[in-house]
Scaffold this active site. Sequence first.
Site, PDB file in Angstrom:
ATOM      1  N   ARG A  34       0.195   4.373  17.183  1.00 38.44           N
ATOM      2  CA  ARG A  34      -0.335   5.328  16.044  1.00 38.44           C
ATOM      3  C   ARG A  34       0.299   7.042  16.623  1.00 38.44           C
ATOM      4  O   ARG A  34       0.759   7.514  16.071  1.00 38.44           O
ATOM      5  CB  ARG A  34      -1.697   5.531  15.549  1.00 38.44           C
ATOM      6  CG  ARG A  34      -2.023   4.255  15.085  1.00 38.44           C
ATOM      7  CD  ARG A  34      -1.409   3.887  13.737  1.00 38.44           C
ATOM      8  NE  ARG A  34      -1.776   2.667  13.277  1.00 38.44           N
ATOM      9  CZ  ARG A  34      -1.076   1.458  13.234  1.00 38.44           C
ATOM     10  NH1 ARG A  34       0.340   1.353  14.134  1.00 38.44           N
ATOM     11  NH2 ARG A  34      -1.187   0.474  12.638  1.00 38.44           N
ATOM     12  N   ASP A  49      -7.430   4.139  12.302  1.00 35.13           N
ATOM     13  CA  ASP A  49      -6.041   4.448  12.217  1.00 35.13           C
ATOM     14  C   ASP A  49      -5.669   5.922  11.625  1.00 35.13           C
ATOM     15  O   ASP A  49      -4.942   6.666  12.048  1.00 35.13           O
ATOM     16  CB  ASP A  49      -4.989   3.493  11.543  1.00 35.13           C
ATOM     17  CG  ASP A  49      -4.729   2.512  12.319  1.00 35.13           C
ATOM     18  OD1 ASP A  49      -4.903   2.674  13.672  1.00 35.13           O
ATOM     19  OD2 ASP A  49      -4.549   1.310  11.905  1.00 35.13           O
ATOM     20  N   ASP A  81       0.966  -1.219  -0.057  1.00 31.13           N
ATOM     21  CA  ASP A  81      -0.093  -0.028  -0.007  1.00 31.13           C
ATOM     22  C   ASP A  81       0.744   1.386   0.056  1.00 31.13           C
ATOM     23  O   ASP A  81       0.626   2.098  -0.951  1.00 31.13           O
ATOM     24  CB  ASP A  81      -0.886   0.030   1.337  1.00 31.13           C
ATOM     25  CG  ASP A  81      -1.937  -0.963   0.974  1.00 31.13           C
ATOM     26  OD1 ASP A  81      -2.481  -1.219   0.066  1.00 31.13           O
ATOM     27  OD2 ASP A  81      -2.860  -1.078   1.843  1.00 31.13           O
ATOM     28  N   SER A 115      -5.337  -8.785   7.032  1.00 30.46           N
ATOM     29  CA  SER A 115      -4.718  -7.556   7.020  1.00 30.46           C
ATOM     30  C   SER A 115      -3.922  -7.720   8.885  1.00 30.46           C
ATOM     31  O   SER A 115      -4.737  -7.896   9.692  1.00 30.46           O
ATOM     32  CB  SER A 115      -5.753  -6.518   6.920  1.00 30.46           C
ATOM     33  OG  SER A 115      -5.113  -5.287   7.641  1.00 30.46           O
TER      34      SER A 115
HETATM   35  N1  ARG Z   1      -8.996  -2.596  15.364  1.00 33.47           N
HETATM   36  C1  ARG Z   1      -7.934  -2.478  15.871  1.00 33.47           C
HETATM   37  C2  ARG Z   1      -7.735  -1.024  16.104  1.00 33.47           C
HETATM   38  O1  ARG Z   1      -8.476  -0.064  15.564  1.00 33.47           O
HETATM   39  C3  ARG Z   1      -6.595  -2.712  15.016  1.00 33.47           C
HETATM   40  C4  ARG Z   1      -6.627  -2.181  13.885  1.00 33.47           C
HETATM   41  C5  ARG Z   1      -5.561  -2.817  12.732  1.00 33.47           C
HETATM   42  N2  ARG Z   1      -4.832  -1.876  12.014  1.00 33.47           N
HETATM   43  C6  ARG Z   1      -4.523  -2.014  10.820  1.00 33.47           C
HETATM   44  N3  ARG Z   1      -3.733  -1.088  10.272  1.00 33.47           N
HETATM   45  N4  ARG Z   1      -4.410  -3.089  10.229  1.00 33.47           N
HETATM   46  O2  ARG Z   1      -6.685  -0.528  17.056  1.00 33.47           O
END
Ligand code: ARG
Length: 406
Positions: free
Chosen positions: A101, A130, A20, A184
């Site tokens: 993050r 995110d 990505d 993912s």
């Molecule tokens: N659902 C979780 C969160 O929002 C994990 C997200 C996973 N993120 C990713 N970029 N694959 O904290």
Amino acid sequence: MTTKPQKVKKIVLAYSGGLDTSVILPWLKDKYGCEVIAFAADLGQGADELDGIKQKARASGANKCIVADLRKQFAENHCFKLLAASALYEGVYMLGTAIARPLIAKAQVECAKAENADAVAHGCTGKGNDQVRFELTYMALAPKLKIISPWKDPSFELTSRQAAVRYAKKRGIPVAQTKKKIYSRDRNLWHISHEGGDLENIANEPASSLWVMSVPLSAAPNKPGYVQIDFKSGVPVALDGVRLGGHELIARLNALGGKHAIGQVDLVENRLVGIKCREVYETPGGTILFEAHRALESVTLDRETLHYKQQVALKYAEMVYYGQWYCPLREALDAFIAKTQQKVTGSVRIKCFKGRAATAAIDSPNSLYSPALASFTMGDEYTPSDATGFIRLFGLQMKGRGNPRG
Ligand code: ARG
């Protein structure tokens, strides 16, 4: 549909080395006709993702690639704050992605400032949490920086894997694994998350081949493993008597917990944007630490503080999940939590066995647990007949309710 690009002279992109962000890089250069710096944070995601990342970034056309080792900072200033707060989202999620993050975004902003860039970009989709966490941090720390989020740009057409691979091939960007990834995933020192694929159907149990940081429960050994964790004011400082930096301590507990299938969570959670999603997590070391810390608090905190802190934990977890790390309230809650942790010092011995981390022994110089008081053998400090009056008054309203006219 195309949007007229805003004028930008240099962009710092949060870069992971995956497909990505590898296609976003040349896409940004095309669209904005400016320099793009790839910024990657080492948060303990491992060699799989970090090895060769600079070459990859260059192959994608980055003018520069900067990799910052943030592992210690991540462990000590972020993960250990979650631990002190006892923060769990919706009761079980240990916030491994959410807590990373704000740190990545902060380091990215610092990089943008050092490099004299006027924009930051990220490759998060427009459906997840995110994007919010990145952008809230940019806004809090550098409100003047322009924010570029290609996935929310209607002219971005690389949202499918096929389109991204095609685009990469056309530009001669090496696509390492052309094999489709099933899940993912997001990995760091604290956890790994899995979503998508067969997990999207909530009737499917996670396949035993899914686990990365831990073994499937059925493969956990028949012999337990023990570890002693020393805490100083709520912070874990040593394992089995050996003092360790936060990132080393977590890494060792990950190895132990992973071997015993500890910290596996399967959850349908509520995203900030209003979508429910199925997530599977592995947080082996974190789960051991949470149990040890809970046990130590159980003997070192008084009832009122403990119960109030449980309410704070809910709010704290929500703020971390929502990306509100750089909010004054989070800092104020941290000040409260730090005060509660002053006496949370001592050692806890944990038994790891068949998916569970259980407290085997607690020892603290600040223990409020008094065997003399708790014991069934009567002592001088407690006069049972006092309880008669206490209960009579405490229960007065109960009587009124059962017999309204008295
Ligand atoms: N659902 C979780 C969160 O929002 C994990 C997200 C996973 N993120 C990713 N970029 N694959 O904290």
